[in-house]
Scaffold this active site. Structure first.
Site, PDB file in Angstrom:
ATOM      1  N   ARG A 174      24.336  16.146 -44.179  1.00  0.00           N
ATOM      2  CA  ARG A 174      25.201  16.452 -43.358  1.00  0.00           C
ATOM      3  C   ARG A 174      26.616  17.041 -43.936  1.00  0.00           C
ATOM      4  O   ARG A 174      27.225  17.619 -43.112  1.00  0.00           O
ATOM      5  CB  ARG A 174      25.394  15.238 -42.578  1.00  0.00           C
ATOM      6  CG  ARG A 174      24.415  14.792 -41.898  1.00  0.00           C
ATOM      7  CD  ARG A 174      23.644  15.744 -41.209  1.00  0.00           C
ATOM      8  NE  ARG A 174      22.421  14.958 -40.351  1.00  0.00           N
ATOM      9  CZ  ARG A 174      21.488  15.485 -39.788  1.00  0.00           C
ATOM     10  NH1 ARG A 174      21.300  16.870 -39.589  1.00  0.00           N
ATOM     11  NH2 ARG A 174      20.691  14.951 -39.021  1.00  0.00           N
ATOM     12  N   GLY A 185      18.358  20.779 -32.934  1.00  0.00           N
ATOM     13  CA  GLY A 185      19.142  20.321 -34.162  1.00  0.00           C
ATOM     14  C   GLY A 185      19.200  18.784 -34.350  1.00  0.00           C
ATOM     15  O   GLY A 185      18.217  18.283 -34.218  1.00  0.00           O
ATOM     16  N   CYS A 186      20.139  18.415 -35.072  1.00  0.00           N
ATOM     17  CA  CYS A 186      20.202  16.878 -35.451  1.00  0.00           C
ATOM     18  C   CYS A 186      19.904  16.155 -34.291  1.00  0.00           C
ATOM     19  O   CYS A 186      20.803  16.348 -33.321  1.00  0.00           O
ATOM     20  CB  CYS A 186      21.705  16.864 -36.132  1.00  0.00           C
ATOM     21  SG  CYS A 186      21.716  15.029 -36.633  1.00  0.00           S
ATOM     22  N   PHE A 187      19.251  15.251 -34.815  1.00  0.00           N
ATOM     23  CA  PHE A 187      18.740  14.239 -33.370  1.00  0.00           C
ATOM     24  C   PHE A 187      20.041  13.436 -33.097  1.00  0.00           C
ATOM     25  O   PHE A 187      19.868  12.749 -31.904  1.00  0.00           O
ATOM     26  CB  PHE A 187      17.540  13.347 -33.839  1.00  0.00           C
ATOM     27  CG  PHE A 187      17.304  12.978 -35.042  1.00  0.00           C
ATOM     28  CD1 PHE A 187      18.208  12.488 -35.735  1.00  0.00           C
ATOM     29  CD2 PHE A 187      15.818  12.835 -35.422  1.00  0.00           C
ATOM     30  CE1 PHE A 187      17.812  11.858 -37.323  1.00  0.00           C
ATOM     31  CE2 PHE A 187      15.523  12.380 -36.595  1.00  0.00           C
ATOM     32  CZ  PHE A 187      16.442  11.862 -37.484  1.00  0.00           C
ATOM     33  N   TRP A 188      20.892  13.187 -33.956  1.00  0.00           N
ATOM     34  CA  TRP A 188      22.043  12.247 -33.629  1.00  0.00           C
ATOM     35  C   TRP A 188      22.875  12.768 -32.275  1.00  0.00           C
ATOM     36  O   TRP A 188      23.107  11.965 -31.389  1.00  0.00           O
ATOM     37  CB  TRP A 188      22.972  12.302 -34.815  1.00  0.00           C
ATOM     38  CG  TRP A 188      22.496  11.668 -36.153  1.00  0.00           C
ATOM     39  CD1 TRP A 188      21.323  11.073 -36.485  1.00  0.00           C
ATOM     40  CD2 TRP A 188      23.288  12.040 -37.445  1.00  0.00           C
ATOM     41  NE1 TRP A 188      21.392  10.777 -37.645  1.00  0.00           N
ATOM     42  CE2 TRP A 188      22.372  11.404 -38.262  1.00  0.00           C
ATOM     43  CE3 TRP A 188      24.325  12.428 -37.783  1.00  0.00           C
ATOM     44  CZ2 TRP A 188      22.675  11.530 -39.774  1.00  0.00           C
ATOM     45  CZ3 TRP A 188      24.686  12.466 -39.182  1.00  0.00           C
ATOM     46  CH2 TRP A 188      23.757  11.893 -40.196  1.00  0.00           C
TER      47      TRP A 188
END
Length: 246
Positions: free
Chosen positions: A11, A67-70
Site C-alpha cells: 500500500r 479495487g482494494c477491498f478495505w
C-alpha cells in the site's frame, strides 16, 4: 517480513511520504488535503430503473470488486440493511485464494467483498447505486487509485440470473446517461466462487482509521456515503469479527 506484515508494503507505493505526512497531521475525511492522490470522487447517480422484485427472503448475498477491498468493505459495512460484508477473493480458484498469490495479478482473482443483506431493507439495485457512486471509480481499467493490476479490476459477480439482469441494465442505464467522463469498464463475471480473505484484512478500515492508505483513499468514501446517501448511512458498522464472536 511476515505474511501478516507484508501487505503493508503493497500500500505504500505512490503514497510515500505524502501519506505519512497526512497521517502525522491528523487529517480526517472532512479535512482531506487538496493534494490527495485519490481521484475517484463521489458522483450522484440515478436509482436503477430495473431492480429485483420485492420478495419474502430476508437474506441475500452479492459480490462486488472495486479495487482494494478495505475501502469497499468499509463502505458497505455502513449501509443500512447490510448484515455482513466480508473481504475476499473472487474470479480464480481455491488454491490461489491467498493474499500474497493474488497480489501477483496472475490468479484471475479480484479483491472482492461479499455483502450479505436484507432485501426487505435495501435492494440489490440500491447496493449497485452505492457501489458505482461512492465505493469506487468504474472507469478505471484494472486499477483503482494508486493500485494497479487485474486483482483491482471493477467487477460484479452475480449470485443468480436476476442479479445479472439488474447489473447489466444498470450499467446500460448509466452509460446511456453519460454518468461518467469515460466508459464504464466494470465486468460482470458469472459462476465465480468467493473465498474470504485472511483475518487481518477483515474490518481493516475500522481497526486502522489512521493508516495512511485508509486516510487518503478510503475514509473519504465512507464520508461520501454519509453525504450522498444520508438515509442509507449508519454510524456503527457491521463488523466481521464481531459477528464471528457472537
Amino acid at each position: 517480513m511476515t505474511t501478516s506484515d507484508s501487505f503493508f508494503s503493497r500500500r505504500r507505493g505512490a503514497l510515500g511520504l505524502l501519506a505519512a505526512g497526512v497521517a502525522a497531521a491528523g487529517l480526517f475525511a472532512w479535512q482531506r488535503p487538496a493534494y490527495s492522490l485519490r481521484t475517484d470522487e463521489a458522483v450522484t447517480l440515478p436509482a436503477p430503473a430495473m431492480d429485483e422484485p420485492a420478495g419474502t427472503a430476508h437474506t441475500e448475498t452479492a459480490v462486488f470488486a472495486g479495487g482494494c477491498f478495505w475501502g469497499v468493505q468499509g463502505v458497505f459495512q455502513h449501509v443500512r440493511g447490510v448484515q455482513k460484508a466480508v473481504s475476499g477473493y473472487a474470479g480464480g480458484t481455491a488454491d490461489t485464494a491467498q493474499y500474497e498469490t493474488v497480489s501477483s495479478g496472475r490468479t484471475g482473482h479480484a479483491e472482492s467483498v461479499q455483502v450479505t443483506f436484507d432485501p426487505s431493507q435495501v435492494s440489490y439495485g440500491t447496493l449497485l447505486q452505492v457501489f458505482f457512486s461512492v465505493a469506487h471509480d468504474p472507469t478505471q481499467l484494472n486499477r483503482q487509485g494508486p493500485d494497479s493490476g487485474t486483482q483491482y479490476r471493477s467487477a460484479l459477480f452475480p449470485a443468480n440470473a436476476q442479479q445479472k439482469r439488474v447489473a447489466q441494465a444498470y450499467i446500460a442505464q448509466l452509460e446511456a446517461a453519460h454518468a461518467f467522463g469515460g466508459p464504464i469498464v466494470t465486468r460482470i463475471e458469472d459462476g465465480a466462487a468467493f473465498y474470504p480473505a485472511e483475518a487481518y484484512h477483515q474490518d481493516f478500515l475500522t481497526e486502522h482509521p489512521s493508516y495512511p492508505y485508509i486516510v487518503i483513499n478510503d475514509l473519504p468514501k465512507v464520508g461520501n456515503l454519509k453525504r450522498v446517501f444520508p438515509s442509507l448511512y449508519r454510524d456503527d458498522p457491521v463488523l466481521v469479527k464481531a459477528a464471528s464472536a457472537s
